[in-house]
Design a protein around this motif. Structure first.
Motif, short mmCIF file in Angstrom:
data_model
loop_
_atom_site.label_atom_id
_atom_site.label_comp_id
_atom_site.label_asym_id
_atom_site.label_seq_id
_atom_site.Cartn_x
_atom_site.Cartn_y
_atom_site.Cartn_z
N ARG A 138 -24.76 15.26 -5.95
CA ARG A 138 -25.38 16.38 -6.33
C ARG A 138 -24.63 16.44 -7.79
O ARG A 138 -25.30 17.25 -8.79
N LEU A 139 -23.47 16.48 -7.97
CA LEU A 139 -22.67 16.82 -9.18
C LEU A 139 -22.52 15.59 -10.18
O LEU A 139 -21.91 15.88 -11.26
N GLY A 140 -23.13 14.51 -9.77
CA GLY A 140 -22.93 13.26 -10.58
C GLY A 140 -21.50 13.01 -10.77
O GLY A 140 -21.12 12.75 -11.92
N LEU A 141 -20.74 12.85 -9.73
CA LEU A 141 -19.20 12.62 -10.06
C LEU A 141 -18.77 11.25 -10.26
O LEU A 141 -17.96 10.93 -10.77
N GLU A 142 -19.67 10.28 -9.76
CA GLU A 142 -19.37 8.75 -10.42
C GLU A 142 -19.19 8.92 -11.86
O GLU A 142 -18.59 8.06 -12.34
N ASP A 143 -20.22 9.30 -12.43
CA ASP A 143 -20.03 9.49 -13.95
C ASP A 143 -19.07 10.23 -14.54
O ASP A 143 -18.24 9.74 -15.47
N ALA A 144 -18.66 11.23 -13.92
CA ALA A 144 -17.49 11.89 -14.22
C ALA A 144 -16.40 11.23 -14.12
O ALA A 144 -15.44 11.40 -15.08
N TRP A 145 -16.23 10.52 -13.06
CA TRP A 145 -14.91 9.63 -12.83
C TRP A 145 -14.60 8.50 -13.72
O TRP A 145 -13.37 8.04 -13.77
N ALA A 146 -15.75 8.05 -14.25
CA ALA A 146 -15.47 7.12 -15.28
C ALA A 146 -14.96 7.59 -16.43
O ALA A 146 -14.29 6.73 -17.11
N SER A 185 -12.84 24.70 -9.85
CA SER A 185 -11.63 24.22 -10.22
C SER A 185 -11.40 22.59 -10.36
O SER A 185 -10.50 22.30 -11.25
N GLY A 186 -12.12 22.06 -9.46
CA GLY A 186 -12.07 20.42 -9.60
C GLY A 186 -12.50 20.18 -10.99
O GLY A 186 -11.97 19.40 -11.34
N ALA A 187 -13.74 20.57 -11.23
CA ALA A 187 -14.32 20.21 -12.36
C ALA A 187 -13.30 20.43 -14.02
O ALA A 187 -13.20 19.74 -14.77
N ALA A 188 -12.71 21.73 -13.72
CA ALA A 188 -11.76 22.12 -14.68
C ALA A 188 -10.68 21.15 -14.79
O ALA A 188 -10.34 20.92 -15.95
N ALA A 189 -10.15 20.79 -13.69
CA ALA A 189 -9.03 19.71 -13.78
C ALA A 189 -9.50 18.38 -14.42
O ALA A 189 -8.67 17.75 -15.24
N LEU A 190 -10.70 17.83 -14.23
CA LEU A 190 -11.24 16.68 -14.70
C LEU A 190 -11.10 16.80 -16.39
O LEU A 190 -10.85 16.12 -17.29
N VAL A 191 -11.54 18.22 -16.81
CA VAL A 191 -11.89 18.43 -18.19
C VAL A 191 -10.35 18.68 -18.82
O VAL A 191 -10.12 18.01 -19.93
N GLU A 217 -29.89 30.91 -22.15
CA GLU A 217 -29.82 32.32 -21.55
C GLU A 217 -28.95 32.18 -20.31
O GLU A 217 -28.97 31.01 -19.45
N ARG A 218 -28.12 33.14 -19.71
CA ARG A 218 -27.65 33.13 -18.65
C ARG A 218 -28.25 34.24 -17.63
O ARG A 218 -29.16 34.98 -18.33
N SER A 219 -27.86 33.95 -16.44
CA SER A 219 -28.44 34.98 -15.44
C SER A 219 -27.64 35.86 -14.51
O SER A 219 -26.19 35.33 -14.66
N ASN A 220 -27.84 36.80 -14.03
CA ASN A 220 -26.68 37.44 -13.08
C ASN A 220 -26.56 36.87 -11.90
O ASN A 220 -25.61 37.14 -11.05
N THR A 221 -27.08 35.88 -11.68
CA THR A 221 -27.12 35.18 -10.16
C THR A 221 -26.16 33.98 -10.21
O THR A 221 -25.27 33.70 -9.45
N VAL A 222 -26.39 33.21 -11.19
CA VAL A 222 -25.62 31.99 -11.22
C VAL A 222 -25.03 31.88 -12.83
O VAL A 222 -24.44 30.87 -13.15
N GLY A 223 -24.66 32.91 -13.69
CA GLY A 223 -24.30 32.87 -14.66
C GLY A 223 -24.80 31.90 -15.82
O GLY A 223 -26.13 31.92 -15.94
N TRP A 224 -24.02 31.24 -16.19
CA TRP A 224 -24.57 29.93 -17.21
C TRP A 224 -25.24 28.68 -16.48
O TRP A 224 -25.57 27.60 -17.20
N GLY A 225 -24.94 28.50 -15.25
CA GLY A 225 -25.82 27.65 -14.36
C GLY A 225 -24.70 26.99 -13.50
O GLY A 225 -23.60 27.25 -13.29
N GLU A 226 -25.46 25.94 -12.74
CA GLU A 226 -24.48 25.09 -11.88
C GLU A 226 -23.73 23.94 -12.41
O GLU A 226 -24.23 23.18 -13.24
N VAL A 227 -22.63 24.05 -12.27
CA VAL A 227 -21.52 23.11 -12.87
C VAL A 227 -21.96 21.60 -12.91
O VAL A 227 -22.38 21.17 -12.02
N ARG A 228 -21.84 21.17 -13.90
CA ARG A 228 -22.06 19.62 -14.01
C ARG A 228 -20.94 18.96 -14.77
O ARG A 228 -20.66 18.87 -16.11
N PRO A 229 -19.98 18.41 -14.10
CA PRO A 229 -18.53 18.03 -14.77
C PRO A 229 -18.93 16.58 -15.62
O PRO A 229 -18.15 16.51 -16.64
#
Length: 426
Positions: free
Chosen positions: A66-74, A305-311, A338-350
């Protein structure tokens, strides 16, 4: 799970609006917690979670795809980064957390950090979502499996009236704020606070500002409807997440849908992440799948928080504000600007956050280092109502004159010919 309010020192301090996600335990434990007014226990509808019974979940976590973690872990696995979990403690004996913990703290008593226990389990689940190490026979893995976890316990258990049963002391604004400060003082770069409060803004603001000044990013829950006090109106504030220098995280269902029955919406929401059916670490020492029937912003907060640790691991020289910008700017959303009041700037993509190049010209949240582009005024346009001359008009005029002259000459010649013919006949 029925909503319930906090008791103990938190209630005495007037901080009764904490919006916590589900903690740990089987359904019967949740019912008992409801009757005593303790924080919620784990809603383990997706899998039975039994204290003392170690179970490993072999299925690969859906978060990887869902989050494309294999690409992030590279690009980053979070190595060298410490994430503080300001929560109920962390069970160090969990197989996924072997070698993952650094020295912790409790905001009560002598400052030691006792392990999570069967009354809570919440902090252990949060820690696993952030940094669980992969182990044979289990598909559970953290977003940043190379990061370290710093357990900072902001709620405590204590005997009640000399009995063996236990009641909750905290969390309170004071204990959570103290935990944030302690974590920042002791080297945490990311501070996970999987709760929100609608009071004590000053205490939280001081703690968040201090963390920011020490190079730490506070990431907090944007609030859960399912575990809020149903007798209170919708809170208008969500501390510490809504404060400058912090990120407020909303939870979405596993398919990315925002659920109004689970989450609060508002201008405070910065970003979103999955919060349903979350496979993570449990106090039994093994695995559990948490929150099968709703989207918890507490678990979503751990994902961010996990995505932030990667960054932070890939860009150690950047500031907390730059890390937050990367996460928001790269999040998946319908319209980049555009942001929204439901998800802000969107769903995280590490992976996208790790690959982002900030040149100050990207649509969306303002850059943390580049000034906003100066709007270039559009030059005024003069609109004339005069007819526009046709460049072929002169040619058309010449051709017209030529045709006219030719016709005239032809007519004269014809008349002369007829006149001669009449004279000749006479």
């Amino acid at each position: 799970m029925r909503p319930r309010a906090l008791r103990g020192a938190a209630a005495a301090a007037g901080v009764i609006a904490m919006l916590l996600t589900a903690g740990a335990g089987a359904p019967h434990a949740a019912s008992a917690a409801s009757s005593t007014g303790t924080p919620p226990s784990v809603d383990a509808t997706a899998q039975q979670c039994t204290p003392g019974q170690r179970v490993l979940t072999p299925a690969t976590s859906y978060l990887v795809e869902r989050l494309g973690l294999e690409d992030a872990w590279a690009l980053s696995r979070g190595s060298g980064v410490t994430v503080a979990v300001v929560d109920s403690g962390v069970e160090a004996g969990n197989v996924h957390l072997s070698g993952a913990l650094v020295r912790g703290h409790t905001t009560f008593g002598d400052g030691s950090a006792p392990a999570d226990d069967d009354l809570f389990g919440h902090g252990t689940a949060i820690a696993g979502l952030i940094a669980a190490r992969p182990v044979d026979g289990s598909g559970v893995v953290g977003i940043a499996p190379g990061a370290k976890i710093m357990p900072v316990r902001a709620f405590e258990s204590a005997p009640e009236d000399g009995q063996s049963s236990r009641d909750i002391t905290g969390p309170s604004a004071a204990s959570v704020s103290a935990g944030i400060r302690w974590a920042a003082e002791h080297g945490a770069q990311i501070i996970n606070v999987s709760l929100s409060d609608d009071q004590s803004a000053g205490q939280y603001r001081t703690a968040v500002d201090f963390a920011r000044s020490r190079g730490a990013l506070v990431i907090a829950s944007a609030g859960n409807r399912k575990t809020a006090d149903s007798n209170r109106p919708d809170p208008v504030h969500f501390y510490p997440g809504e404060l400058d220098g912090a990120l407020a995280v909303a939870g979405v269902l596993r398919d990315g849908t925002w659920d109004p029955n689970s989450s609060y919406a508002g201008a405070h929401v910065d970003i979103a992440a999955p919060g349903q059916a979350m496979p993570s670490t449990y106090i039994s020492g093994g695995d559990c799948v948490f929150n099968g029937d709703s989207a918890s912003s507490s678990y979503a907060t751990a994902v961010v928080s996990g995505a932030a640790a990667l960054v932070a691991a890939r860009f150690p020289d950047e500031s907390p504000d730059q890390w937050a910008f990367r996460l928001k700017q790269s999040a998946m959303r319908v319209s980049p600007a555009e942001r929204s009041n439901t998800v802000g700037w969107g769903e995280v993509r590490p992976a996208e956050a790790l690959a982002l190049v900030d040149d100050g010209m990207l649509p969306g949240p303002p850059s943390a280092v580049h000034p906003a582009p100066t709007p270039v005024p559009t030059p005024p346009r003069t609109i004339s109502i005069d007819p526009v001359p046709d460049p072929l008009d002169p040619a058309r005029a010449i051709v017209g004159w030529a045709f006219g002259a030719g016709a005239t000459i032809s007519a004269i010649v014809l008349l002369l010919a007829r006149a001669r013919s009449r004279r000749a006949r006479r």
